[in-house]
Enzyme design. Structure first.
Site, PDB file in Angstrom:
ATOM      1  N   VAL A  66     -22.666  26.969 -19.659  1.00 25.84           N
ATOM      2  CA  VAL A  66     -21.766  25.833 -20.429  1.00 25.84           C
ATOM      3  C   VAL A  66     -22.238  26.169 -21.948  1.00 25.84           C
ATOM      4  CG1 VAL A  66     -21.543  24.046 -18.759  1.00 25.84           C
ATOM      5  CG2 VAL A  66     -23.495  24.123 -19.874  1.00 25.84           C
ATOM      6  N   SER A 155     -29.783  10.530 -20.075  1.00 24.98           N
ATOM      7  CA  SER A 155     -31.294  10.263 -19.456  1.00 24.98           C
ATOM      8  C   SER A 155     -31.714   9.359 -19.960  1.00 24.98           C
ATOM      9  CB  SER A 155     -32.086  11.691 -19.560  1.00 24.98           C
ATOM     10  OG  SER A 155     -33.702  11.423 -19.286  1.00 24.98           O
ATOM     11  N   TYR A 168     -35.551  17.430 -25.062  1.00 18.78           N
ATOM     12  CA  TYR A 168     -35.068  16.955 -23.946  1.00 18.78           C
ATOM     13  C   TYR A 168     -34.449  15.706 -24.586  1.00 18.78           C
ATOM     14  CZ  TYR A 168     -33.667  15.665 -19.609  1.00 18.78           C
ATOM     15  OH  TYR A 168     -32.778  15.030 -18.210  1.00 18.78           O
ATOM     16  N   ALA A 169     -35.355  14.757 -25.274  1.00 19.75           N
ATOM     17  CA  ALA A 169     -34.835  13.460 -25.616  1.00 19.75           C
ATOM     18  C   ALA A 169     -33.544  13.545 -26.646  1.00 19.75           C
ATOM     19  CB  ALA A 169     -36.122  12.648 -26.011  1.00 19.75           C
ATOM     20  N   ALA A 170     -33.946  14.483 -27.612  1.00 22.96           N
ATOM     21  CA  ALA A 170     -32.915  14.872 -28.644  1.00 22.96           C
ATOM     22  C   ALA A 170     -31.507  15.209 -28.073  1.00 22.96           C
ATOM     23  CB  ALA A 170     -33.478  15.910 -29.723  1.00 22.96           C
ATOM     24  N   SER A 171     -31.802  15.823 -27.044  1.00 28.68           N
ATOM     25  CA  SER A 171     -30.374  16.544 -26.484  1.00 28.68           C
ATOM     26  C   SER A 171     -29.749  15.590 -25.897  1.00 28.68           C
ATOM     27  CB  SER A 171     -30.730  17.685 -25.653  1.00 28.68           C
ATOM     28  OG  SER A 171     -31.189  17.408 -24.305  1.00 28.68           O
ATOM     29  N   LYS A 172     -30.480  14.669 -25.159  1.00 27.29           N
ATOM     30  CA  LYS A 172     -29.938  13.413 -24.159  1.00 27.29           C
ATOM     31  C   LYS A 172     -29.289  12.194 -25.239  1.00 27.29           C
ATOM     32  CE  LYS A 172     -29.868  15.375 -20.239  1.00 27.29           C
ATOM     33  NZ  LYS A 172     -28.899  15.538 -19.466  1.00 27.29           N
ATOM     34  N   ILE A 216     -35.231  11.024 -10.775  1.00 28.47           N
ATOM     35  CA  ILE A 216     -34.453  11.363  -9.735  1.00 28.47           C
ATOM     36  C   ILE A 216     -35.106  12.409  -8.988  1.00 28.47           C
ATOM     37  CG2 ILE A 216     -32.192  11.940  -8.726  1.00 28.47           C
ATOM     38  CD1 ILE A 216     -32.201   9.183 -10.605  1.00 28.47           C
TER      39      ILE A 216
END
Ligand code: NAI
Length: 275
Positions: A66, A155, A168-172, A216
Site C-alpha cells: 500500500v 487505533s 504510530y500515534a501520529a499515523s493513526k 487486539i
C-alpha cells in the site's frame, strides 16, 4: 444476523488481509456471503476461509504494497476485473487494515522507522482510498442505488498516546482526520452523482468511518512481553485483549446498509480502555 446485515452479493476489498485483523475480516465478510478480494504485501501468508461456500461467493487475492501508489491502483483494477470475470458486483466496500508498528523512544526513533510507519499506515490508507474513489467507479456503484462503505482501521493510540509510539500515534491520528474529511467529501460527491443520474432523493451514499481498536490479540501485539501484557490488561475495564473478530464484527455493521446514516465516525473497539 446473516439476513439482517444483508451483505450477501456485495464485494469487499481488504488490505492487510494475510494476518490478524485483516484475516478475521476476510472470514467475517466471506461468511456473510460477500465476495472478497484480499490483498497484502505478504501474499505467502494469505489463508483462504474454510467455511462452506453456501452463497457461491467468490474470493481471490493480489499482492499489494500500500506504500506504492501504482500497486494500489493495480489492486483496485484487479478487483474490478475479478468482479467482471465472475459477474459479481463491483467492490463497493473497502477495509484498510494494512498497518505496521516500529516502536522506539523519540530520541532513538530513526527517520526510516518514522517514514515506514507513516508511509504504510497513513499514506497507504490514502493511496487505497484514492484508487477506490475513482470517479467512474463511484458513479458505477451508485448507479445501482447501492451505498458504498470505506472503513479505515485506526487505533485508540491516536486518542490516548502511548510510550514509544509517537510515529504510530501520529499515523493513526492522520487516519482519523482523513476519515472525517473524506466522509464530508464523499457525502457531497454522492449528492452530486445522485442528482446527475436523476435520482436526487436517493439514499445511496459513499460513507467513510474508522474503527479504533484497543489492544487486539494478533501477531502485532504478540511480541509484547507477558509482564507488560498483564499490566495492560489490568488497565482494560473488560480485562482482556480483544479478538480480531471483535473488530471484524464492527466492520460488518459499518459496511452494511444498516449503518446508512453513519459516516465520519471513528468508533473505538477497546474494552473501554479509552474511557
Ligand atoms: P498484523 O501484523 O497481524 O497484520 C498486518 C498485515 O498488514 C500483515 O499481513 C502485513 O503483511 C500487512 N502489511 C504490512 N505492511 C503492508 C504494506 N506496506 N502493504 C500491504 N500490506 C501490509 O497486525 P494487526 O494487528 O492485524 O493490525 C491490523 C491493523 O489494525 C493495523 O492497521 C494496525 O495498526 C491496527 N491496529 C491493531 C491493533 C492491535 O492491537 N493488534 C490495535 C489498534 C490498531
Amino acid at each position: 444476523m446473516q439476513n439482517w446485515l444483508q451483505l450477501a452479493n456485495k464485494t469487499v476489498i481488504i488490505t492487510g488481509s494475510a494476518s490478524g485483523i485483516g484475516s478475521a475480516l476476510v472470514d467475517a465478510f466471506y461468511s456473510q456471503g460477500c465476495s472478497v478480494f484480499m490483498s497484502d504485501i505478504k501474499t505467502e501468508n494469505i489463508k483462504y476461509p474454510n467455511t462452506s461456500n453456501i452463497y457461491k461467493n467468490k474470493i481471490a487475492h493480489v499482492k499489494c504494497d500500500v506504500r506504492c501508489k501504482d500497486d494500489t491502483i493495480a489492486m483496485i483494477q484487479n478487483a474490478d476485473n475479478f468482479a467482471k470475470e465472475h459477474d459479481i458486483p463491483i467492490a463497493s466496500i473497502i477495509v484498510n487494515a494494512a498497518g505496521i508498528t516500529r516502536d522506539g523512544f523519540i530520541h532513538d526513533l530513526t527517520e526510516e522507522n518514522y517514514d515506514d510507519v507513516l508511509d504504510t499506515n497513513l499514506k497507504g490508507t490514502f493511496h487505497s482510498i484514492q484508487a477506490f474513489c475513482r470517479p467512474d467507479r463511484l458513479e458505477k456503484i451508485l448507479s445501482t442505488n447501492t451505498g458504498s462503505s470505506i472503513i479505515n482501521i485506526g487505533s485508540v493510540i491516536s486518542e490516548r498516546g502511548n510510550i514509544g509510539q509517537t510515529n504510530y500515534a501520529a499515523s493513526k491520528g492522520g487516519v482519523v482526520g482523513m476519515t472525517r474529511a473524506l466522509a464530508k467529501e464523499m457525502a457531497y460527491q454522492s449528492i452530486q452523482i445522485n442528482k446527475s443520474r436523476g435520482e436526487p432523493n436517493s439514499h445511496a451514499a459513499i460513507r467513510a468511518n474508522a474503527i479504533l481498536p484497543g489492544f487486539i490479540d494478533t501477531p502485532m501485539t504478540q511480541t509484547v512481553p507477558s509482564n507488560i501484557k498483564q499490566r495492560i490488561i489490568s488497565g482494560i475495564p473488560l480485562r482482556r485483549f480483544g479478538e480480531p473478530t471483535d473488530v471484524a464484527n464492527m466492520a460488518l455493521f459499518l459496511a452494511s446498509d444498516r449503518s446508512s446514516y453513519v459516516t465520519g465516525e471513528c468508533w473505538e473497539c477497546s474494552g473501554a480502555i479509552a474511557i
